[in-house]
Design an enzyme around this catalytic site. Structure first.
Site, PDB file in Angstrom:
ATOM      1  N   ASN A 162      -7.528  -3.492  14.866  1.00  0.00           N
ATOM      2  CA  ASN A 162      -8.894  -3.712  14.474  1.00  0.00           C
ATOM      3  C   ASN A 162      -9.133  -4.763  13.371  1.00  0.00           C
ATOM      4  O   ASN A 162     -10.130  -4.945  12.910  1.00  0.00           O
ATOM      5  CB  ASN A 162      -9.434  -2.670  14.235  1.00  0.00           C
ATOM      6  CG  ASN A 162      -8.796  -1.877  12.772  1.00  0.00           C
ATOM      7  OD1 ASN A 162      -8.137  -2.566  12.240  1.00  0.00           O
ATOM      8  ND2 ASN A 162      -9.435  -0.861  12.348  1.00  0.00           N
ATOM      9  N   GLU A 174      -9.645  -1.988   5.819  1.00  0.00           N
ATOM     10  CA  GLU A 174     -10.270  -1.774   7.143  1.00  0.00           C
ATOM     11  C   GLU A 174     -11.298  -2.700   7.333  1.00  0.00           C
ATOM     12  O   GLU A 174     -11.924  -3.195   6.361  1.00  0.00           O
ATOM     13  CB  GLU A 174     -10.600  -0.281   7.438  1.00  0.00           C
ATOM     14  CG  GLU A 174      -9.601   0.692   7.245  1.00  0.00           C
ATOM     15  CD  GLU A 174      -8.814   0.668   8.267  1.00  0.00           C
ATOM     16  OE1 GLU A 174      -8.942   0.004   9.437  1.00  0.00           O
ATOM     17  OE2 GLU A 174      -7.620   1.731   8.433  1.00  0.00           O
ATOM     18  N   ASP A 181       0.768  -1.441   0.211  1.00  0.00           N
ATOM     19  CA  ASP A 181      -0.118   0.074  -0.134  1.00  0.00           C
ATOM     20  C   ASP A 181       0.964   1.174  -0.032  1.00  0.00           C
ATOM     21  O   ASP A 181       2.063   1.178   0.138  1.00  0.00           O
ATOM     22  CB  ASP A 181      -1.067  -0.014   1.041  1.00  0.00           C
ATOM     23  CG  ASP A 181      -0.367  -0.422   2.546  1.00  0.00           C
ATOM     24  OD1 ASP A 181       0.961  -0.413   2.619  1.00  0.00           O
ATOM     25  OD2 ASP A 181      -1.191  -0.783   3.614  1.00  0.00           O
ATOM     26  N   HIS A 201      -7.332  -4.993  10.662  1.00  0.00           N
ATOM     27  CA  HIS A 201      -7.049  -4.551   9.305  1.00  0.00           C
ATOM     28  C   HIS A 201      -5.823  -5.297   8.899  1.00  0.00           C
ATOM     29  O   HIS A 201      -5.094  -5.704   9.417  1.00  0.00           O
ATOM     30  CB  HIS A 201      -7.056  -3.211   9.095  1.00  0.00           C
ATOM     31  CG  HIS A 201      -6.082  -2.468   9.654  1.00  0.00           C
ATOM     32  ND1 HIS A 201      -5.988  -1.143   9.996  1.00  0.00           N
ATOM     33  CD2 HIS A 201      -4.749  -2.828   9.664  1.00  0.00           C
ATOM     34  CE1 HIS A 201      -5.024  -0.620  10.433  1.00  0.00           C
ATOM     35  NE2 HIS A 201      -3.815  -1.706  10.133  1.00  0.00           N
TER      36      HIS A 201
HETATM   37  P1  PGA Z   1       2.278  -2.000  12.963  1.00  0.00           P
HETATM   38  O1  PGA Z   1       0.976  -1.743  11.860  1.00  0.00           O
HETATM   39  O2  PGA Z   1       3.055  -2.754  12.341  1.00  0.00           O
HETATM   40  O3  PGA Z   1       2.721  -0.480  12.942  1.00  0.00           O
HETATM   41  O4  PGA Z   1       1.565  -2.207  14.233  1.00  0.00           O
HETATM   42  C1  PGA Z   1       0.589  -2.994  11.371  1.00  0.00           C
HETATM   43  C2  PGA Z   1      -0.732  -2.643  10.470  1.00  0.00           C
HETATM   44  O5  PGA Z   1      -1.629  -1.593  10.966  1.00  0.00           O
HETATM   45  O6  PGA Z   1      -1.280  -3.224   9.655  1.00  0.00           O
END
Ligand code: PGA
Length: 257
Positions: free
Chosen positions: A136, A143, A67, A138
């Site tokens: 959450n 999301e 992304d 995602h």
């Molecule tokens: P993080 O993010 O590795 O910074 O915890 C993971 C994500 O949100 O996919």
């Protein structure tokens, strides 16, 4: 699904790096899917170490990142392009032309997303995709509520995600509102997945992803439909999983499902 529970962040990073290095040695021209965020940083550090100390060769690899924010140029310090160069690409021998990170500055974004999908196909599809997971549930910028069949497309970021990411910008208003992200369907097409999580803040998400109902409300739960997924967690992130023996992490427990 193989759930691998390790003692700490360092060990999950090394475990994931061993899998990536193994696949790369077996298939030097593999197609590797990459993720940003804080979780894969240890994996990238370990891959850089193996490259420098053991000569792990990235010269024939092709990469695709999950992304990118819409509206941020690759020179912007919060762009995922910049992140990948700083934390991996500039330290290994991957040729520039083999790197694919979505173009957040594309004029025709829909056209770009179609091209990105076609480009993955042209290289034979992703062999191994690295994933983080949001608290959450995602994955990438998919999301809760994202279509489980979705392909690369533009997504509106949730208020929660913009709030969470505001710490990297001068304020919440500076956080882009849109992102280009591979879809859940795109991710599911990868031949193997590695999902990494560390810390107690991810325990509910890992439980929901690995053991909860399959639902778009937890996009990561779709890995239950995937044929070859490694879920690699430290003991805190794995704390709510059932089927682990007490003190599982002491022996780097693997739960085969
Ligand atoms: P993080 O993010 O590795 O910074 O915890 C993971 C994500 O949100 O996919």
């Amino acid at each position: 699904m193989l759930v691998i529970v390790k003692k700490n962040y360092d060990e999950i990073s090394k475990e994931a790096a061993q899998i990536v290095a193994d696949r790369l040695r077996r298939k030097p021209n593999m197609v590797l899917g990459l993720a940003t965020g804080s979780t894969p940083l240890g994996l990238y550090k370990e891959l850089i170490r193996i490259h420098k100390k053991e000569g792990l060769d990235f010269s024939k690899v092709t990469t695709f990142n999950l992304d990118e924010y819409v509206g941020l140029p690759p020179t912007h310090r919060q762009s995922y392009n910049y992140f990948m160069y700083q934390n991996l690409f500039k330290h290994i021998n991957i040729p520039q032309h083999a790197i694919h990170v979505p173009d957040g500055m594309a004029h025709d974004i829909d056209g770009f997303c179609d091209w990105y999908e076609q480009e993955m196909q042209r290289f034979g599809g992703i062999d191994l995709q690295v994933l983080g997971i949001g608290a959450n549930g995602h994955v990438a910028f998919n999301e809760p509520g994202s279509s489980l069949g979705s392909r690369t497309r533009v997504k509106t970021l949730t208020q929660e995600t913009r709030q969470n990411n505001a710490r990297f910008f001068k304020g919440k208003e500076e956080v882009p509102r849109y992102a280009i992200t591979m879809g859940i369907g795109t991710i599911m097409d990868a031949k193997e997945l590695i999902m990494l999580a560390t810390g107690s803040g991810k325990a509910d998400a890992i439980k929901a992803a690995a053991e909860g109902p399959l639902t778009s409300q937890c996009p990561a739960s779709v890995v239950q439909l995937h044929r070859k997924t490694f879920v690699i967690v430290d003991k805190e992130a794995g704390a709510k999983l059932t089927g682990l023996y007490p003190g599982s992490w002491k022996s780097s427990f693997t739960l085969a499902r």
